[in-house]
Design a protein around this motif. Structure first.
Motif, PDB file in Angstrom:
ATOM      1  N   ALA A   1      93.470  -0.233  59.336  1.00 42.23           N
ATOM      2  CA  ALA A   1      93.961  -0.352  60.709  1.00 42.23           C
ATOM      3  C   ALA A   1      94.442  -1.768  61.010  1.00 42.23           C
ATOM      4  CB  ALA A   1      92.879   0.057  61.705  1.00 42.23           C
ATOM      5  N   GLU A   2      93.734  -2.774  60.510  1.00 43.56           N
ATOM      6  CA  GLU A   2      94.156  -4.154  60.728  1.00 43.56           C
ATOM      7  C   GLU A   2      95.488  -4.447  60.055  1.00 43.56           C
ATOM      8  OE1 GLU A   2      91.188  -6.919  59.557  1.00 43.56           O
ATOM      9  OE2 GLU A   2      89.653  -6.135  60.915  1.00 43.56           O
ATOM     10  N   GLN A   3      95.747  -3.795  58.929  1.00 44.30           N
ATOM     11  CA  GLN A   3      97.002  -3.994  58.209  1.00 44.30           C
ATOM     12  C   GLN A   3      98.098  -3.044  58.676  1.00 44.30           C
ATOM     13  OE1 GLN A   3      97.220  -6.579  56.204  1.00 44.30           O
ATOM     14  NE2 GLN A   3      95.057  -7.014  56.576  1.00 44.30           N
ATOM     15  N   ASN A   4      97.798  -2.193  59.668  1.00 43.68           N
ATOM     16  CA  ASN A   4      98.773  -1.237  60.225  1.00 43.68           C
ATOM     17  C   ASN A   4      99.315  -0.298  59.150  1.00 43.68           C
ATOM     18  OD1 ASN A   4      98.774  -2.545  62.896  1.00 43.68           O
ATOM     19  ND2 ASN A   4      99.845  -4.198  61.833  1.00 43.68           N
TER      20      ASN A   4
ATOM     21  N   ARG B   1     103.031  -4.188  67.383  1.00 43.85           N
ATOM     22  CA  ARG B   1     102.040  -3.372  66.685  1.00 43.85           C
ATOM     23  C   ARG B   1     102.323  -1.881  66.893  1.00 43.85           C
ATOM     24  NH1 ARG B   1      97.654  -6.626  65.192  1.00 43.85           N
ATOM     25  NH2 ARG B   1      98.493  -8.753  65.088  1.00 43.85           N
TER      26      ARG B   1
ATOM     27  N   ILE C   1     102.617   0.905  63.937  1.00 43.21           N
ATOM     28  CA  ILE C   1     101.640   1.986  63.817  1.00 43.21           C
ATOM     29  C   ILE C   1     102.305   3.353  63.972  1.00 43.21           C
ATOM     30  CG2 ILE C   1      99.583   3.017  64.855  1.00 43.21           C
ATOM     31  CD1 ILE C   1      98.762   0.172  65.690  1.00 43.21           C
TER      32      ILE C   1
ATOM     33  N   SER D   1      93.669  -3.219  65.292  1.00 43.44           N
ATOM     34  CA  SER D   1      94.635  -4.166  64.729  1.00 43.44           C
ATOM     35  C   SER D   1      94.749  -5.432  65.565  1.00 43.44           C
ATOM     36  CB  SER D   1      96.004  -3.493  64.614  1.00 43.44           C
ATOM     37  OG  SER D   1      96.977  -4.392  64.132  1.00 43.44           O
TER      38      SER D   1
ATOM     39  N   HIS E   1      91.172  -7.659  66.139  1.00 43.25           N
ATOM     40  CA  HIS E   1      90.465  -7.681  64.855  1.00 43.25           C
ATOM     41  C   HIS E   1      89.273  -8.644  64.867  1.00 43.25           C
ATOM     42  CE1 HIS E   1      92.561 -11.486  63.963  1.00 43.25           C
ATOM     43  NE2 HIS E   1      93.620 -10.918  64.504  1.00 43.25           N
TER      44      HIS E   1
END
Length: 531
Positions: free
Chosen positions: A12-15, A497, A501, A521, A524
């Motif tokens: 999720a943080e890296q999309n 973002r 996403i 994301s 974080h």
């Protein structure tokens, strides 16, 4: 389970997308989630022990299916939202930043971000902004946007009376003074100060007679400014293109390249590029400030005032300095330092006395004509954009200007306007005691260190030295001032973002999953602090 949560947070943080073309383990293109699970299982005995029974179908319930993935995403998003809500409640006051944009599925998404000031004893104070979530709206009218926002604020358990600021983009449905979100929120809470500022962007299109500021010529002009492209290299490249197009018989490309080469290798283009560089160089300082959530309106107003002063002085007497800078480049590039002349249509005269009166514009020097038709409109467009930003701060300055910093506090004390300012703040916000604030500001002028110049620095000094009980009303006043956001850049960043996403391949994503992935994301730092 911690390993699965870590995989969800990482993706999720890296999309990144979770699932692939299939959901079969040990198959190509089975998605990032299963791929990471298989990778960990090769080296981690705990993960291997969990995966082995599932592969042999000894157990039916495991944590590798899409249902578990979605549940984990939703639970993590809810935990982040709870942490944000708790921070907002502890801060006491908050401001809202809202903006709208359509997503890949053509659903209008309302981005909601909360701006707060946090303070910790013996640590200091800081300004922070937290993304709440994307809210879908069916109708983008002011009433519908307001209802969606207020409903969500109520679900979070936040008190709308604690809202002390509103910041919107330039959309008429949010920013209009008459019947949109701005006015509707103000009707509910009179203390929610309105401030909406975007990055100042003087547009060349405002200068209608700047004929070079159109199409490809404008793009090349910015390349010359920002990427330091040498004009001779650009001219040589265009000449090579003309020669190649002529050999191929492409008359359209030849004509376009020849016209472009004549345009950019002219004194007028070069001089205008130098002028734009000088203008944008000053505006760029304000633009960079507006990209930071830490900047306060007190600091921003000083910068905007300095830029506005520079532009006004530049419009009066700095054409000659731009010509001096352009002359060096022109000599190096072999560009003739003359303005292009245009053939003037001669009017027909039927009587002899008509020849005695001539058009005044025909006698004006070409340099003066350039100044009137290009230079002044160009700089004035920049002044107009900056002035609009400055006007938004006037009402804010009238309320909080005397506590912008140590210098403003000292000036208010010496000019005997401090009492009126304190009374005005108490009358408007009703959060401070005017008499106590008067005494505390007067005492702080001599007690605070000289290096603490801005409002945020003063507030951080009070918290870090455990002086909140000594300056209670000054602390509240500074918190209220810093709670009002100076920029809407956070809303714009959330849209970046959103596009990463919810792509055209993920248009069927549920709204709660979209908001949860965006929260993981964007927030974080909070995600990594969750237990």
């Amino acid at each position: 389970m911690k390993r699965f949560i870590a995989i969800v947070c990482h993706l999720a943080e890296q999309n990144l997308a979770f699932r692939g073309h299939n959901s079969t383990r040990h198959e190509p293109n089975n998605g990032n989630f299963l791929g990471l699970v298989e990778l960990l299982a090769e080296f981690d005995p705990v993960m291997s022990e969990h995966v082995r029974p599932a592969e042999k179908k000894e157990i039916a319930d495991h944590c590798m299916g899409k249902t578990i993935q979605n549940e984990l995403i939703t639970l993590i998003g809810d935990k982040i939202l709870e942490a944000i809500t708790e921070r907002v409640k502890q801060s006491g006051y908050y401001s809202v930043i809202m903006d709208c944009t359509p997503d890949a599925a053509h659903t209008e998404q309302l981005s909601a971000t909360l701006h707060i000031v946090t303070g910790q004893i013996n640590v200091g104070a800081a300004v922070s902004e937290h993304f709440v979530r994307f809210l879908p709206v069916l109708d983008i009218t002011g009433a519908d946007l307001t209802d969606v926002f207020l409903t969500h604020i109520e679900k979070l358990g936040l008190d709308i009376s604690k809202c002390r600021g509103q910041a919107y983009d330039n959309g008429s449905n949010t920013r209009s003074k008459n019947s949109r979100v701005r006015k509707r929120v103000l009707d509910i809470n009179k203390k929610s100060t309105v401030h909406a500022m975007r990055q100042p962007q003087p547009k060349p299109s405002h200068c209608r007679r700047c004929k070079i500021n159109s199409g490809v010529s404008l793009q090349l002009e910015y390349q010359v400014l920002m990427q330091k492209v040498q004009l001779p290299d650009v001219g040589n490249a265009l000449l090579s293109l003309i020669e190649h197009a002529t050999q191929k018989g492409d008359s359209e490309t030849t004509s376009a390249a020849r016209g472009l080469e004549q345009e950019i290798m002219s004194w007028k283009f070069l001089l205008t590029a130098i002028i734009w560089y000088n203008v944008l160089h000053e505006v760029n300082h304000v633009s960079k400030l507006l990209q930071s959530s830490q900047v306060g309106i007190d600091v921003l107003q000083r910068k905007v005032e300095n830029v506005l002063k520079f532009l006004k002085e530049y419009s009066e007497n700095n054409l000659s300095s731009a010509q001096t800078d352009a002359r060096d480049i022109a000599e190096e590039s072999g560009i003739p330092m003359v303005f292009p002349t245009t053939q003037v249509r001669k009017p027909k005269h039927q009587f002899q006395y008509e020849t005695q009166s001539t058009d005044p514009s025909l006698t004006v020097a070409l340099e003066e004509q350039y100044k009137r038709e290009v230079f002044l409109p160009l700089v004035d467009s920049a002044i107009t954009g900056i002035s609009e930003c400055f006007k938004l701060m006037e009402s804010f300055y009238s309320l909080f200007g005397f506590i912008y910093g140590s210098e403003e506090m000292k000036n208010a004390t010496q000019s005997h306007t401090l009492k009126d300012s304190c009374v005005s703040m108490e009358r408007t916000l009703d959060d401070v005691d005017a008499e106590d604030l008067l005494h505390k500001v007067s005492a702080a002028v001599s007690a605070l260190p000289a290096k603490e110049t801005t409002g945020l620095q003063i507030l951080s000094y009070i918290y870090s030295n455990n002086l909140v009980e000594l300056y209670p009303n000054l602390t509240i006043a500074l918190r209220l001032m810093l709670t009002v956001p100076a920029t809407v850049a956070s809303g714009e960043r959330s849209f970046s973002r959103l596009k990463l996403i919810k792509t055209h391949l993920r248009t069927t994503m549920l709204q709660e999953h979209l908001s949860a992935l965006a929260q993981i994301s964007i927030e974080h730092e909070i995600t990594r602090l969750l237990d």
